[in-house]
Design an enzyme around this catalytic site. Structure first.
Site, PDB file in Angstrom:
ATOM      1  N   ALA A 131      50.447  38.620  27.372  1.00 46.36           N
ATOM      2  CA  ALA A 131      50.269  39.549  29.010  1.00 46.36           C
ATOM      3  C   ALA A 131      49.207  39.001  29.656  1.00 46.36           C
ATOM      4  CB  ALA A 131      50.797  40.584  29.566  1.00 46.36           C
ATOM      5  N   ALA A 133      46.930  39.567  33.486  1.00 49.04           N
ATOM      6  CA  ALA A 133      46.562  39.636  34.663  1.00 49.04           C
ATOM      7  C   ALA A 133      44.895  39.448  35.658  1.00 49.04           C
ATOM      8  CB  ALA A 133      46.556  41.563  34.307  1.00 49.04           C
ATOM      9  N   SER A 134      45.303  40.002  36.530  1.00 48.46           N
ATOM     10  CA  SER A 134      43.609  39.684  37.840  1.00 48.46           C
ATOM     11  C   SER A 134      42.972  39.780  37.280  1.00 48.46           C
ATOM     12  CB  SER A 134      43.379  40.412  38.846  1.00 48.46           C
ATOM     13  OG  SER A 134      43.495  41.943  38.061  1.00 48.46           O
ATOM     14  N   ILE A 135      42.039  40.133  35.985  1.00 48.19           N
ATOM     15  CA  ILE A 135      40.630  39.766  35.453  1.00 48.19           C
ATOM     16  C   ILE A 135      40.847  40.132  33.311  1.00 48.19           C
ATOM     17  CG2 ILE A 135      39.944  41.871  37.307  1.00 48.19           C
ATOM     18  CD1 ILE A 135      39.073  43.861  35.253  1.00 48.19           C
ATOM     19  N   GLN A 137      43.540  39.212  30.426  1.00 48.79           N
ATOM     20  CA  GLN A 137      44.419  39.325  29.146  1.00 48.79           C
ATOM     21  C   GLN A 137      45.043  40.033  27.654  1.00 48.79           C
ATOM     22  OE1 GLN A 137      44.289  34.673  29.320  1.00 48.79           O
ATOM     23  NE2 GLN A 137      44.078  34.668  27.071  1.00 48.79           N
ATOM     24  N   VAL A 138      46.299  40.214  27.599  1.00 49.04           N
ATOM     25  CA  VAL A 138      46.175  41.236  26.664  1.00 49.04           C
ATOM     26  C   VAL A 138      46.868  40.164  25.316  1.00 49.04           C
ATOM     27  CG1 VAL A 138      47.933  42.878  26.048  1.00 49.04           C
ATOM     28  CG2 VAL A 138      46.556  42.853  27.719  1.00 49.04           C
ATOM     29  N   LYS A 152      42.875  43.837  24.930  1.00 52.82           N
ATOM     30  CA  LYS A 152      42.882  43.047  26.581  1.00 52.82           C
ATOM     31  C   LYS A 152      40.977  42.657  26.737  1.00 52.82           C
ATOM     32  CE  LYS A 152      43.206  44.861  31.062  1.00 52.82           C
ATOM     33  NZ  LYS A 152      43.022  46.361  31.629  1.00 52.82           N
ATOM     34  N   ASP A 281      47.514  51.551  40.551  1.00 54.16           N
ATOM     35  CA  ASP A 281      47.822  50.467  40.727  1.00 54.16           C
ATOM     36  C   ASP A 281      49.325  50.402  40.057  1.00 54.16           C
ATOM     37  OD1 ASP A 281      47.853  47.880  40.403  1.00 54.16           O
ATOM     38  OD2 ASP A 281      46.285  47.463  38.702  1.00 54.16           O
TER      39      ASP A 281
END
Length: 450
Positions: A131, A133-135, A137-138, A152, A281
């Site tokens: 995945a 995201a904004s800041i 990744q996983v 992360k 969030d």
């Protein structure tokens, strides 16, 4: 594009091109209309192209631009249906995915933050991200003790990118306003800037996640993965499978939608009461639906649990949600205009220089608090659109009164989280026993003498 641009000028140029592109497409559409094409067809085409460019750019840039897109995505249900159609697919793409950074960059961050022997910490590590995201990744991996974990990794230059993006976005917030009728986008962007330093600090995120994991351990309804390891720019937590909430929104059965909605409402109100923290969030990418606990899973949606991810943004509420919210909601539902108005004035929702009619204020609030009035409320896109249109229409009394109200800083994040959660419930089309959750968890909602 596969890496987070570090130079502000690169990102600024991409973002600055968006309003120019919007204007260019509008002019092009006008030219085609003069040439005889139907106005409706041209409008739909412009909306589709605008959505594709906007969210493609935001997703590629990650950082604050993508974070803004994710925040906007939960309000998709407020858009008129003729506009929502072209936007919906583009908005949903932001909730779970973004272009990954190169493997070599991931390895470099892990070596820098976990040491040269970082591979020895894992029995296995998947280079392809699970995945983004904004800041960060996983990546899925197996910790050295055999536990499946989520790793992360923060994008290099994420802090600089976040600040640059949000500064640039604030300069043309007015152009983005039509995405969410009735909402002033600029304060949302300002608030995001204020939260940047906290979200970049994985130490704070680990602390918040540990607090939730401890409180909800063994809970029949909510699951929070444990924190396994944390260092600067790297956070390792237990892996959690499950059905993404976005899939339930897209294809869920009525039973699945209702259960997911009930769990989401339960977590929103019980979290602050039990942990002193508000998960701030609530976009669908941060939730999973899991089978019930062993021995209690009957295979139906009724036994589902809610898995919660990403505690990078939280509001610290040591006493839970403010009692003012519950008391105001209770009195509004019982028609007590004068006490409601007095409480709003005392808390700063009405500035000292402003004088309003208490009955008009109550009339403004009643449609919004409708879900708490009945035993079970059906959240729909139509209801959300009606609320947005009522507040957005400059000719309506609700719009004129709303402009005179104030949102105190202490309530900014609570307000945004509540609106976002309602947006997700409307995307789900869930029927939720919201009043049950309020009576159980919201201070002040039940009178002391009851």
């Amino acid at each position: 594009m596969s890496d987070l641009p570090r130079k502000a000028v690169t990102r600024t140029a991409k973002l600055a091109a968006l309003p120019l592109s919007f204007a260019g497409r509008t002019a092009l559409g006008l030219g085609k209309r003069i040439g005889g094409r139907p106005a409706e067809a041209i409008a739909a085409e412009l909306q589709k192209r605008t959505a594709e460019q906007l969210f493609s750019t935001l997703g590629q840039l990650k950082g604050g631009a993508m974070k803004f897109g994710q925040a906007m995505s939960v309000f998709e249900s407020a858009l008129p249906e003729e506009i929502a159609g072209p936007y919906r697919a583009a908005l949903t793409r932001l909730q779970d995915a973004a272009p990954p950074m190169p493997t070599r960059t991931v390895h470099a961050v892990l070596e820098e933050r976990l040491g040269e022997g970082w591979r020895e910490l894992f029995l296995g590590f998947e280079d392809k991200p699970a995945a983004a995201a904004s800041i960060g990744q996983v990546h899925r991996a197996v910790w050295h003790d055999g536990r499946e974990v989520a790793v992360k990794v923060q994008y290099p230059g994420a802090g600089e990118a976040l600040l640059a993006d949000l500064t640039q976005l604030s300069r043309f917030a007015r152009l983005l306003g039509p995405l969410v009728p009735g909402m002033d986008v600029k304060p949302l962007i300002t608030e995001m800037r204020d939260r940047v330093s906290e979200e970049l600090d994985y130490g704070l995120e680990a602390e918040a996640q540990r607090a939730h994991a401890e409180v909800f351990a063994g809970d029949p309804d909510v699951v929070v993965p444990a924190v396994v390891h944390q260092s600067e720019q790297v956070l390792v937590t237990e892996w959690m499978d499950g059905v993404p909430l976005s899939e339930v929104i897209a294809d869920g059965t009525p039973e699945q939608r209702d259960r997911a909605g009930q769990l989401l409402a339960r977590f929103l109100f019980s979290g602050p009461a039990r942990t002193g923290l508000l998960h701030a969030d609530p976009h669908p990418g941060n939730f999973r639906l899991l089978p019930g606990p062993e021995g209690a899973d009957d295979g139906s949606a009724a036994s589902w649990r809610l898995g919660v991810l990403d505690f990078g943004t939280v509001d610290r509420l040591p006493g839970g949600l403010p009692e003012t919210i519950g008391a105001c909601l209770r009195m509004a539902l019982s028609g007590q205009a004068e006490p409601v108005y007095a409480l709003l004035c005392a808390e700063g929702f009405v500035k000292e220089s402003v004088v309003l009619d208490p009955d008009a204020v109550l009339d403004y609030l009643l449609p919004i608090v409708e879900p708490a009035e009945v035993e079970a409320f059906g959240f729909t896109r139509g209801w959300m659109r009606a609320q947005a249109a009522r507040i957005a229409d400059p000719r309506s009394p609700a719009h004129q009164l709303g402009r005179q109200l104030n949102l105190p800083p202490a309530y900014l994040l609570i307000h945004r989280v509540t609106l976002s959660t309602i947006g997700v419930l409307c995307q789900l089309g869930a029927t939720v026993r919201l009043r049950d959750e309020l009576e159980e968890w919201l201070p002040g909602f039940v009178a002391e003498d009851e």
